[in-house]
Design a protein around this motif. Structure first.
Motif, PDB file in Angstrom:
ATOM      1  N   SER A 154      36.806  53.800  -8.502  1.00 18.33           N
ATOM      2  CA  SER A 154      37.679  54.890  -9.187  1.00 18.33           C
ATOM      3  C   SER A 154      38.906  55.088  -8.454  1.00 18.33           C
ATOM      4  O   SER A 154      39.157  54.464  -7.392  1.00 18.33           O
ATOM      5  N   ASP A 155      39.787  56.097  -9.317  1.00 16.31           N
ATOM      6  CA  ASP A 155      41.122  56.007  -8.574  1.00 16.31           C
ATOM      7  C   ASP A 155      41.200  56.687  -7.199  1.00 16.31           C
ATOM      8  O   ASP A 155      41.717  56.377  -6.211  1.00 16.31           O
ATOM      9  N   ARG A 156      40.131  57.675  -6.864  1.00 20.59           N
ATOM     10  CA  ARG A 156      40.110  58.140  -5.676  1.00 20.59           C
ATOM     11  C   ARG A 156      39.794  57.045  -4.486  1.00 20.59           C
ATOM     12  O   ARG A 156      40.220  57.178  -3.364  1.00 20.59           O
ATOM     13  N   ILE A 157      38.467  56.459  -4.852  1.00 22.72           N
ATOM     14  CA  ILE A 157      37.965  55.517  -3.898  1.00 22.72           C
ATOM     15  C   ILE A 157      38.982  54.294  -3.601  1.00 22.72           C
ATOM     16  O   ILE A 157      39.302  53.776  -2.559  1.00 22.72           O
ATOM     17  N   SER A 158      39.934  53.893  -4.403  1.00 21.11           N
ATOM     18  CA  SER A 158      40.886  53.127  -4.409  1.00 21.11           C
ATOM     19  C   SER A 158      41.850  53.155  -3.260  1.00 21.11           C
ATOM     20  O   SER A 158      42.483  52.302  -2.876  1.00 21.11           O
ATOM     21  N   TYR A 159      42.008  54.653  -2.959  1.00 15.48           N
ATOM     22  CA  TYR A 159      42.850  54.816  -1.991  1.00 15.48           C
ATOM     23  C   TYR A 159      42.255  54.830  -0.552  1.00 15.48           C
ATOM     24  O   TYR A 159      43.067  54.946   0.499  1.00 15.48           O
ATOM     25  N   MET A 160      41.064  54.637  -0.561  1.00 16.23           N
ATOM     26  CA  MET A 160      40.266  54.659   0.870  1.00 16.23           C
ATOM     27  C   MET A 160      40.727  53.542   1.531  1.00 16.23           C
ATOM     28  O   MET A 160      40.861  53.731   2.897  1.00 16.23           O
ATOM     29  N   PRO A 161      40.848  52.190   1.349  1.00 14.88           N
ATOM     30  CA  PRO A 161      41.117  51.211   2.122  1.00 14.88           C
ATOM     31  C   PRO A 161      42.373  51.323   2.962  1.00 14.88           C
ATOM     32  O   PRO A 161      42.689  51.076   4.235  1.00 14.88           O
ATOM     33  N   ILE A 162      43.460  51.878   2.323  1.00 16.62           N
ATOM     34  CA  ILE A 162      44.786  51.820   3.145  1.00 16.62           C
ATOM     35  C   ILE A 162      44.702  53.326   4.028  1.00 16.62           C
ATOM     36  O   ILE A 162      45.134  53.285   5.287  1.00 16.62           O
ATOM     37  N   LEU A 163      43.736  54.374   3.729  1.00 23.07           N
ATOM     38  CA  LEU A 163      43.671  55.341   4.525  1.00 23.07           C
ATOM     39  C   LEU A 163      42.677  55.020   5.699  1.00 23.07           C
ATOM     40  O   LEU A 163      43.151  55.547   6.884  1.00 23.07           O
ATOM     41  N   LEU A 164      41.716  54.228   5.743  1.00 15.55           N
ATOM     42  CA  LEU A 164      41.051  53.745   6.906  1.00 15.55           C
ATOM     43  C   LEU A 164      41.733  52.766   7.646  1.00 15.55           C
ATOM     44  O   LEU A 164      41.644  52.980   8.760  1.00 15.55           O
ATOM     45  N   ALA A 277      51.801  46.165   3.678  1.00 11.92           N
ATOM     46  CA  ALA A 277      50.829  45.273   2.854  1.00 11.92           C
ATOM     47  C   ALA A 277      50.178  46.098   1.709  1.00 11.92           C
ATOM     48  O   ALA A 277      49.724  45.398   0.550  1.00 11.92           O
ATOM     49  N   GLY A 278      50.359  47.631   1.683  1.00 10.03           N
ATOM     50  CA  GLY A 278      49.625  48.515   0.573  1.00 10.03           C
ATOM     51  C   GLY A 278      50.394  48.196  -0.709  1.00 10.03           C
ATOM     52  O   GLY A 278      49.946  48.624  -1.597  1.00 10.03           O
ATOM     53  N   VAL A 279      51.783  47.773  -0.546  1.00  7.88           N
ATOM     54  CA  VAL A 279      52.526  47.501  -1.842  1.00  7.88           C
ATOM     55  C   VAL A 279      51.573  46.448  -2.621  1.00  7.88           C
ATOM     56  O   VAL A 279      51.534  46.735  -3.832  1.00  7.88           O
ATOM     57  N   SER A 280      51.448  45.363  -1.918  1.00  9.68           N
ATOM     58  CA  SER A 280      50.574  44.200  -2.690  1.00  9.68           C
ATOM     59  C   SER A 280      49.047  44.787  -3.212  1.00  9.68           C
ATOM     60  O   SER A 280      48.680  44.146  -3.828  1.00  9.68           O
ATOM     61  N   TYR A 281      48.729  45.576  -2.110  1.00  7.36           N
ATOM     62  CA  TYR A 281      47.277  46.331  -2.637  1.00  7.36           C
ATOM     63  C   TYR A 281      47.389  46.992  -3.974  1.00  7.36           C
ATOM     64  O   TYR A 281      46.547  46.642  -4.787  1.00  7.36           O
ATOM     65  N   PHE A 282      48.333  47.613  -4.098  1.00  7.82           N
ATOM     66  CA  PHE A 282      48.352  48.475  -5.353  1.00  7.82           C
ATOM     67  C   PHE A 282      49.082  47.639  -6.587  1.00  7.82           C
ATOM     68  O   PHE A 282      48.767  48.149  -7.660  1.00  7.82           O
ATOM     69  N   MET A 283      49.804  46.806  -6.008  1.00 10.15           N
ATOM     70  CA  MET A 283      50.576  46.019  -7.230  1.00 10.15           C
ATOM     71  C   MET A 283      50.278  44.349  -6.886  1.00 10.15           C
ATOM     72  O   MET A 283      50.900  43.601  -6.197  1.00 10.15           O
ATOM     73  N   PRO A 284      49.011  43.894  -7.264  1.00  9.91           N
ATOM     74  CA  PRO A 284      48.634  42.538  -6.902  1.00  9.91           C
ATOM     75  C   PRO A 284      49.656  41.559  -7.303  1.00  9.91           C
ATOM     76  O   PRO A 284      49.777  40.176  -6.824  1.00  9.91           O
ATOM     77  N   SER A 285      50.219  42.004  -8.321  1.00  8.04           N
ATOM     78  CA  SER A 285      51.227  40.769  -8.930  1.00  8.04           C
ATOM     79  C   SER A 285      52.275  40.575  -8.148  1.00  8.04           C
ATOM     80  O   SER A 285      52.967  39.484  -8.414  1.00  8.04           O
ATOM     81  N   PHE A 286      52.575  41.492  -7.325  1.00  6.27           N
ATOM     82  CA  PHE A 286      53.809  41.403  -5.972  1.00  6.27           C
ATOM     83  C   PHE A 286      53.048  41.139  -4.705  1.00  6.27           C
ATOM     84  O   PHE A 286      52.595  42.027  -4.229  1.00  6.27           O
ATOM     85  N   SER A 287      52.948  39.684  -4.509  1.00  7.94           N
ATOM     86  CA  SER A 287      52.238  39.188  -3.495  1.00  7.94           C
ATOM     87  C   SER A 287      52.867  38.149  -2.817  1.00  7.94           C
ATOM     88  O   SER A 287      52.365  37.160  -2.911  1.00  7.94           O
ATOM     89  N   PRO A 288      54.093  38.410  -2.407  1.00  9.12           N
ATOM     90  CA  PRO A 288      54.907  37.280  -1.637  1.00  9.12           C
ATOM     91  C   PRO A 288      54.225  36.748  -0.293  1.00  9.12           C
ATOM     92  O   PRO A 288      53.135  37.465   0.167  1.00  9.12           O
ATOM     93  N   ALA A 289      54.576  35.560   0.083  1.00 11.52           N
ATOM     94  CA  ALA A 289      53.750  35.049   1.157  1.00 11.52           C
ATOM     95  C   ALA A 289      54.040  35.898   2.469  1.00 11.52           C
ATOM     96  O   ALA A 289      53.168  35.605   3.270  1.00 11.52           O
ATOM     97  N   VAL A 290      55.301  36.548   2.436  1.00 11.18           N
ATOM     98  CA  VAL A 290      55.750  37.102   3.708  1.00 11.18           C
ATOM     99  C   VAL A 290      54.680  38.452   3.728  1.00 11.18           C
ATOM    100  O   VAL A 290      54.234  38.606   5.074  1.00 11.18           O
ATOM    101  N   ILE A 291      54.170  39.005   2.876  1.00  9.41           N
ATOM    102  CA  ILE A 291      53.031  40.031   2.989  1.00  9.41           C
ATOM    103  C   ILE A 291      51.691  39.617   3.163  1.00  9.41           C
ATOM    104  O   ILE A 291      51.088  39.959   3.946  1.00  9.41           O
ATOM    105  N   SER A 296      47.476  43.117   7.986  1.00  3.92           N
ATOM    106  CA  SER A 296      46.859  44.103   7.178  1.00  3.92           C
ATOM    107  C   SER A 296      46.480  43.771   5.527  1.00  3.92           C
ATOM    108  O   SER A 296      45.926  44.463   4.865  1.00  3.92           O
ATOM    109  N   TYR A 297      47.196  42.592   5.122  1.00  4.28           N
ATOM    110  CA  TYR A 297      46.818  42.108   3.689  1.00  4.28           C
ATOM    111  C   TYR A 297      45.272  41.874   3.659  1.00  4.28           C
ATOM    112  O   TYR A 297      44.622  42.438   2.573  1.00  4.28           O
ATOM    113  N   PRO A 298      44.665  40.949   4.404  1.00  7.23           N
ATOM    114  CA  PRO A 298      43.188  40.774   4.070  1.00  7.23           C
ATOM    115  C   PRO A 298      42.322  41.792   4.533  1.00  7.23           C
ATOM    116  O   PRO A 298      41.273  42.134   4.027  1.00  7.23           O
ATOM    117  N   LEU A 299      42.836  42.687   5.419  1.00  8.83           N
ATOM    118  CA  LEU A 299      42.073  43.917   5.953  1.00  8.83           C
ATOM    119  C   LEU A 299      41.917  44.899   4.741  1.00  8.83           C
ATOM    120  O   LEU A 299      40.825  45.302   4.536  1.00  8.83           O
TER     121      LEU A 299
END
Length: 344
Positions: A154-164, A277-291, A296-299
């Motif tokens: 759900s949209d609510r639970i999707s925010y949980m990883p970055i908040l945790l 890394a939250g940018v790529s988490y919410f927009m998986p299409s934007f995942s450059p190598a530096v991120i 925090s990216y795999p976390l």
């Protein structure tokens, strides 16, 4: 016994200061926002204000649009009424359909802030929707489902990883540094050189205090927001590994400074880099190598897995072992730093 005694002493001291309560207050704010502000799922429906001029197959057009459950359709009597409705509803779009010599003519009226890509997508979707109910329409699109059992949070639970990650995993990075500088000001660290307590035990007790607090806040947020729909075993593993990593990193950074003010720049840069890394988490299409290179990216994606019914155990365990190993290495360097600075 000396380590346990030091841990219990630091735990009592930490809960007599206001630093540790910052993490609890943030956890309660997160719970309140998630439960009372963030909806279970955002309403993704778009508003479409439509005017159909005389001479067109009105019933056929309306039938094709009403089949689209993602659009709230409002039928208006003129083009001017469509424009007026768009001025009052900045999140809506408009359309006018009329008969021409070549067939149906579509005029799409937008707000002006849409990009060229969005405009083309809206045009193709609308025109395709009309054509699908036309007698001569032939479906030429092939749909292939890659995963029939893919889960969606759900949209609510999707925010949980970055908040945790930010509150329970990396908040200790700031707080442990504050405790170190407080002990420096009070002379506690230098006093260790004439006591049986080693620098390693002193730092381990700080790690233990941060871990205790991080587990409490992380589990509190998970229970109140997600209830029982969580793989708590894997969640605890990730919280332990990431919290120890964040605390060890905070200890290492604090070893280069003699006050909290001087260290704020470095601490801020590190936490913002982790949050990026939250940018790529919410927009998986934007995942450059530096991120992807950020810890925090795999976390983030590992935290996401604990909320699924069929989590990727390999990703969770690999992330757990990786953060634990990195935490041990950073902690060893921190111990060496503090031993060196205390003997100068």
């Amino acid at each position: 016994m000396k380590l346990l005694h030091t841990f219990l002493r630091d735990l009592k001291v930490s809960y007599r200061t206001y630093y540790v309560y910052i993490e609890f207050i943030m956890a309660l704010i997160i719970v309140a926002v998630m439960l009372f502000v963030v909806p279970e799922n955002f309403d993704a429906k778009t508003k479409l204000f439509l005017h159909v001029e005389p001479g067109t197959d009105r019933e056929l057009i309306l039938d094709s649009l009403e089949k689209d459950s993602s659009t709230v359709l409002t039928l208006l009597e003129s083009r001017e009424a469509v424009v007026l409705a768009l001025e009052e509803n900045r999140d809506g779009q408009g359309a006018v359909i009329r008969r021409s010599e070549e067939g149906l003519e579509y005029e799409i009226i937008l707000q002006g802030y849409e990009s060229e890509k969005v405009r083309n997508i809206m045009e193709n979707v609308m025109v395709t929707g009309f054509k699908k109910v036309h007698p001569d329409f032939v479906e030429s699109t092939t749909t292939r489902v890659l995963d029939d059992h893919a889960e969606r949070l759900s949209d609510r639970i999707s925010y949980m990883p970055i908040l945790l990650m930010l509150n329970s995993a990396f908040m200790g990075l700031f707080i442990v540094a504050a405790y170190i500088f407080m002990d420096k000001e009070e002379g506690t660290i230098k006093a260790l050189t004439v006591t049986p307590v080693s620098i390693r035990d002193y730092l381990l007790s700080k790690v233990g205090v941060m871990l205790f607090t991080g587990l409490l806040t992380g589990l509190l947020v998970a229970v109140l927001v997600a209830g029982l729909d969580v793989n708590y075993f894997y969640l605890i593993l990730l919280l332990i590994a990431s919290n120890i990593f964040g605390t060890a990193l905070g200890l290492f950074i604090a070893s280069f400074y003699d006050s909290i003010i001087k260290s704020m720049g470095a601490l801020y840069i590190v936490i913002m880099a982790m949050a990026f890394a939250g940018v790529s988490y919410f927009m998986p299409s934007f995942s450059p190598a530096v991120i992807k290179l950020l810890p925090s990216y795999p976390l983030l994606f590992a935290f996401r897995e604990v909320f699924l019914q069929r989590p990727d155990r390999g990703l969770i365990l690999t992330t757990t072992f990786g953060f634990t190993g990195a935490a041990i290495v950073i902690f060893m360097f921190a111990v060496m730093r503090y031993k060196k600075t205390l003997t100068v």
